[in-house]
Design an enzyme around this catalytic site. Structure first.
Site, PDB file in Angstrom:
ATOM      1  N   HIS A   1       0.898  -7.176   0.466  1.00  0.00           N
ATOM      2  CA  HIS A   1       0.241  -6.822   2.189  1.00  0.00           C
ATOM      3  C   HIS A   1       0.025  -5.058   1.756  1.00  0.00           C
ATOM      4  O   HIS A   1       1.114  -4.515   1.589  1.00  0.00           O
ATOM      5  CB  HIS A   1       0.864  -7.010   3.287  1.00  0.00           C
ATOM      6  CG  HIS A   1       0.416  -6.981   4.853  1.00  0.00           C
ATOM      7  ND1 HIS A   1       1.180  -7.682   6.028  1.00  0.00           N
ATOM      8  CD2 HIS A   1      -0.742  -6.914   5.271  1.00  0.00           C
ATOM      9  CE1 HIS A   1       0.611  -7.141   6.708  1.00  0.00           C
ATOM     10  NE2 HIS A   1      -0.947  -6.690   5.914  1.00  0.00           N
ATOM     11  N   LEU A   2      -0.877  -4.624   1.999  1.00  0.00           N
ATOM     12  CA  LEU A   2      -1.368  -3.206   2.083  1.00  0.00           C
ATOM     13  C   LEU A   2      -0.427  -1.944   2.999  1.00  0.00           C
ATOM     14  O   LEU A   2      -0.365  -1.854   3.948  1.00  0.00           O
ATOM     15  CB  LEU A   2      -3.304  -3.163   2.217  1.00  0.00           C
ATOM     16  CG  LEU A   2      -3.384  -1.795   1.895  1.00  0.00           C
ATOM     17  CD1 LEU A   2      -3.123  -0.900   0.772  1.00  0.00           C
ATOM     18  CD2 LEU A   2      -4.328  -0.869   2.514  1.00  0.00           C
ATOM     19  N   HIS A   3       0.270  -1.467   2.207  1.00  0.00           N
ATOM     20  CA  HIS A   3       1.242  -0.493   2.046  1.00  0.00           C
ATOM     21  C   HIS A   3       1.677   0.959   1.498  1.00  0.00           C
ATOM     22  O   HIS A   3       1.741   0.064  -0.032  1.00  0.00           O
ATOM     23  CB  HIS A   3       3.163  -1.071   2.557  1.00  0.00           C
ATOM     24  CG  HIS A   3       3.429  -2.051   1.480  1.00  0.00           C
ATOM     25  ND1 HIS A   3       2.929  -2.677   1.040  1.00  0.00           N
ATOM     26  CD2 HIS A   3       4.792  -0.863   0.867  1.00  0.00           C
ATOM     27  CE1 HIS A   3       3.434  -3.217  -0.031  1.00  0.00           C
ATOM     28  NE2 HIS A   3       4.573  -2.395  -0.237  1.00  0.00           N
ATOM     29  N   LEU A   4       1.877   2.056   1.733  1.00  0.00           N
ATOM     30  CA  LEU A   4       2.759   2.944   0.972  1.00  0.00           C
ATOM     31  C   LEU A   4       4.234   2.756   1.289  1.00  0.00           C
ATOM     32  O   LEU A   4       4.971   2.289   2.388  1.00  0.00           O
ATOM     33  CB  LEU A   4       1.912   4.024   1.200  1.00  0.00           C
ATOM     34  CG  LEU A   4       0.351   4.685   1.248  1.00  0.00           C
ATOM     35  CD1 LEU A   4       0.184   6.088   1.784  1.00  0.00           C
ATOM     36  CD2 LEU A   4       0.275   4.213   0.109  1.00  0.00           C
TER      37      LEU A   4
ATOM     38  N   GLN B   1      -2.658  -5.602  -1.258  1.00  0.00           N
ATOM     39  CA  GLN B   1      -2.075  -4.328  -1.964  1.00  0.00           C
ATOM     40  C   GLN B   1      -3.021  -3.495  -2.782  1.00  0.00           C
ATOM     41  O   GLN B   1      -2.897  -4.238  -3.791  1.00  0.00           O
ATOM     42  CB  GLN B   1      -0.632  -5.214  -2.141  1.00  0.00           C
ATOM     43  CG  GLN B   1       0.187  -3.242  -2.871  1.00  0.00           C
ATOM     44  CD  GLN B   1       0.938  -2.942  -2.011  1.00  0.00           C
ATOM     45  OE1 GLN B   1       0.128  -2.460  -0.518  1.00  0.00           O
ATOM     46  NE2 GLN B   1       1.182  -1.634  -2.421  1.00  0.00           N
TER      47      GLN B   1
END
Length: 367
Positions: free
Chosen positions: A198-201, A161
């Site tokens: 964990h990469l997210h918007l 993230q």
């Protein structure tokens, strides 16, 4: 036969291919002026979201939520959401601003296929170094509001993230695909209330205006669209793009600034919304909704690891923007603006330190 991890009868995500013609350049104002009809994107997202609610794919059924504006100049929007406070997945333990992705912890490769609503992809493919890859639009199973979704850039890559320019540009383009004035996009960094590394918007609809959309800002680096936003619940660095042509540079600049904060040992949150130019509504030169672009707020903050015992609410992107999802009815009924601002601002740097940091960012971006 259903694929591995897929239940028979699971709905399939819709491929949503968009182009420049799909951007809503002058979104609706809060008075319901022209452009207030839902866009193709709004219709697809909300139809899929409601379908998953009917199918029982959320942790709870979300009905109308009690909402009130707290008395005071900041016009904080308080909203009671008891179920999110009790039913959401416990946040992951975050111990570092540079914590690597852990495939053994919960991550978005584990979501059920039916939770994915859309595969969002720009027609024509890559058109620059900060062009978005395709994004998956998935339900947040513990929603803040109707239409609360996650924007996921290729989850199988296992990215931690830490905000990237392609993801942010994709999120900003999603904001322009919506005709709703209250469609917002945001990012919680590590040490800034990110609950999954964990990469997210996040993206969600909130049917109330927020002061951060209209408050005027002090220029820091006008050539790069950077200014300092004060007179709001949480002072922030403000970036602005008048339309889609400015999104690549804006996404790159925000991420350079965020990386500078992380290098300095600071956590950060990001919030994107339609809003007035940095000079405020007078600079928009039009009525509600007219002359507005995209405001992107970047907050620098002291890192915070773990929930604070006794806190009435966590301070993440929503709270910094002036939207307070509250888990307890007594707090919802009784909280005052002064109490909420104290809770929010204890996570922030003193304003003189923020202004010095702003000077550093202006020099960084001017190079």
């Amino acid at each position: 036969m259903a694929a591995a991890g897929e239940e028979p009868g699971d709905p399939s995500p819709e491929d949503f291919v968009y182009g420049e013609e799909d951007f809503v350049l002058q979104g609706a104002g809060w008075g319901g002026e022209p452009g207030s009809a839902p866009s193709r994107f709004d219709r697809a997202l909300l139809k899929g979201w409601s379908d998953r609610m009917e199918r029982g794919l959320f942790r709870y059924r979300l009905g109308p939520l009690p909402t009130r504006v707290l008395p005071g100049p900041m016009r904080l929007v308080a909203q009671l959401n008891v179920q999110r406070g009790t039913e959401r997945r416990p946040p992951q333990a975050v111990r570092s601003l540079r914590q690597p992705f852990d495939p053994g912890a919960f991550n978005f490769t584990r979501i059920r296929p039916g939770e994915v609503l859309l595969r969002l992809r720009r027609a024509g493919g890559d058109d620059g170094p900060a062009a978005p890859d395709h994004l998956l639009v998935a339900i947040n199973v513990s929603p803040l509001e109707r239409g609360h979704v996650l924007l996921l850039p290729e989850p199988a890559r296992g990215l931690p993230q830490a905000l990237t320019a392609p993801l942010l540009r994709g999120g900003l383009e999603a904001a322009l695909l919506s005709a709703h004035p209250g469609f917002r996009v945001g990012f919680n960094g590590l040490g800034a209330c990110a609950s999954v590394n964990h990469l997210h918007l996040h993206a969600f609809y909130l049917g109330r205006p927020l002061l951060v959309e209209s408050a005027p800002a002090q220029p820091l680096c006008p050539r790069r669209g950077l200014s300092f936003l004060r007179g709001v619940p949480a002072p922030a660095f403000l970036f602005y793009a008048a339309g889609p042509d400015g999104l690549e540079a804006l996404a790159r600049d925000v991420c350079r600034a965020a990386e500078h904060l992380a290098d300095a040992g600071l956590a950060y949150n990001v919030f994107a919304t339609r809003g007035d130019p940095p000079g405020g509504a007078a600079a928009a030169g039009a009525g509600a909704g007219g002359g507005r672009g995209l405001r992107v707020l970047l907050w620098a903050r002291r890192p915070s690891f773990g929930a604070k015992a006794g806190a009435a609410f966590n301070v993440a992107l929503c709270e910094l923007a002036g939207y307070l999802p509250l888990p307890a009815s007594a707090v919802f009924r009784e909280i005052t603006e002064a109490e909420a601002l104290r809770a929010i601002r204890e996570h922030l740097l003193p304003e003189p330190q923020l202004l010095r940091l702003g000077e550093d960012l202006a020099r960084l971006l001017a190079d």
